[in-house]
Scaffold this active site. Structure first.
Site, short mmCIF file in Angstrom:
data_model
loop_
_atom_site.label_atom_id
_atom_site.label_comp_id
_atom_site.label_asym_id
_atom_site.label_seq_id
_atom_site.Cartn_x
_atom_site.Cartn_y
_atom_site.Cartn_z
N GLU A 92 0.83 -1.21 0.00
CA GLU A 92 0.00 0.00 0.00
C GLU A 92 0.87 1.26 0.00
OE1 GLU A 92 -3.05 1.04 -0.08
OE2 GLU A 92 -4.45 -0.44 0.74
N ASN A 117 -10.12 4.71 1.90
CA ASN A 117 -8.89 4.63 1.12
C ASN A 117 -8.75 5.90 0.29
OD1 ASN A 117 -7.08 2.21 1.31
ND2 ASN A 117 -9.07 1.19 1.25
N ASP A 160 -9.80 0.95 -3.95
CA ASP A 160 -8.77 0.99 -2.91
C ASP A 160 -7.88 2.20 -3.15
OD1 ASP A 160 -6.66 0.31 -1.04
OD2 ASP A 160 -7.44 -1.73 -1.03
#
Length: 294
Positions: free
Chosen positions: A18, A151, A201
């Site tokens: 991420e 997100n 996301d």
């Protein structure tokens, strides 16, 4: 080196890749649940080098203006300063006292130096997550509440438009941002995805003002026009794309972090860092103002 198809960029496999950022000529990312801050080159594939390892989840970082090597980080239950040397310093504890165990998730700096960080419960309790705004010298503000797994956010070049995803709900909303105060106005639905498409996301805005979205569980990234219509989809060999950014020497290389987390049987590319070249460049990574200054 032109990448016309998604290419595996490292032999490393991450649990949850991420928080991708292009900073000072290299790619920076996190392995979120493992608390690892990593970097690698953007000109050719290579190994990931560990910069820091925390004993709490590390959601994302932003480089600190005027302090090369320092990072402002969404970490554990709040925000911390990770100096180039020395131990992390807590800037704000945001979610340690809630009714459910919680942690920080994605985060980013906007073009005006404010740091925006999302929180979620470990159990993914609907509505228990928030997006916090941290401006240097001011108390943290819960800017958006009632989220589940926030997100992003992702900002346009001027910092006056913000996109925010709530992944389990399949939703991306768009806000108008006051450039002086950071106050949010005019929340409107931007994207609504069906369950079979995957959850939105990681996100990033390119130089043309289009929004790139990673589709967790959808094995793809998509580029959406400012009017919300689909411009392009790139299929990926990994099930759970999570974080994305545009980097490389000309900011035209789309990097995608993926995850093995939660998969009963991970495939050979799940958890890999991927890269593919695209026609329109990205925006420079915004710097966070140093905490405690005005």
């Amino acid at each position: 080196m032109e990448l016309t198809e998604p290419t595996v960029w490292s032999a490393d496999r991450l649990e949850l890749g991420e928080g991708l950022r292009w900073v000072a000529g290299r790619l920076v990312l996190v392995d979120l649940l493992a608390g690892r801050l990593l970097e690698t080159a953007g000109d050719r594939p290579g190994p990931l080098r560990e910069l820091r390892r925390l004993d709490v989840p590390l959601g994302a970082v932003a480089p600190v203006a005027g302090s090369p090597g320092d990072w402002l980080a969404a970490a554990g239950t709040g925000v911390a300063l990770l100096p180039a040397t020395g131990d992390p310093r807590t800037v704000a504890d945001l979610v340690s006292d809630g009714p459910e165990p919680a942690r920080m998730n994605d985060a980013v700096a906007d073009p005006h130096g404010r740091f925006w960080a999302g929180s979620m419960t470990y159990a993914g309790v609907p509505g228990a997550g928030s997006l916090f705004r941290l401006a240097s010298g001011a108390a943290p503000v819960p800017a958006v509440t009632g989220l589940t797994v926030p997100n992003g956010p992702a900002f346009d070049a001027t910092g006056t438009t913000m996109y925010l995803a709530d992944s389990p709900r399949g939703e991306v909303d768009r806000f108008t941002v006051d450039p002086r105060t950071g106050a949010l106005h005019g929340r409107e639905p931007f994207l609504r995805l069906a369950a079979g498409e995957g959850g939105p996301d990681g996100m990033t805005v390119d130089a043309a003002g289009h929004l790139w979205v990673a589709l967790w569980g959808g094995s793809a990234v998509r580029r959406y026009r400012p009017d919300g219509t689909l411009d392009r989809e790139i299929q990926l060999p990994a099930t759970q794309p999570a974080g994305i950014c545009l980097g490389g020497p000309d900011l035209r290389r789309l990097f995608v972090g993926t995850a093995r987390y939660g998969l009963t049987s991970a495939g050979p590319v799940d958890g890999a860092l991927l890269a593919v070249d695209v026609p329109v460049p990205g925006l420079p990574t915004a710097l966070a103002a140093a905490p405690g200054t005005s």
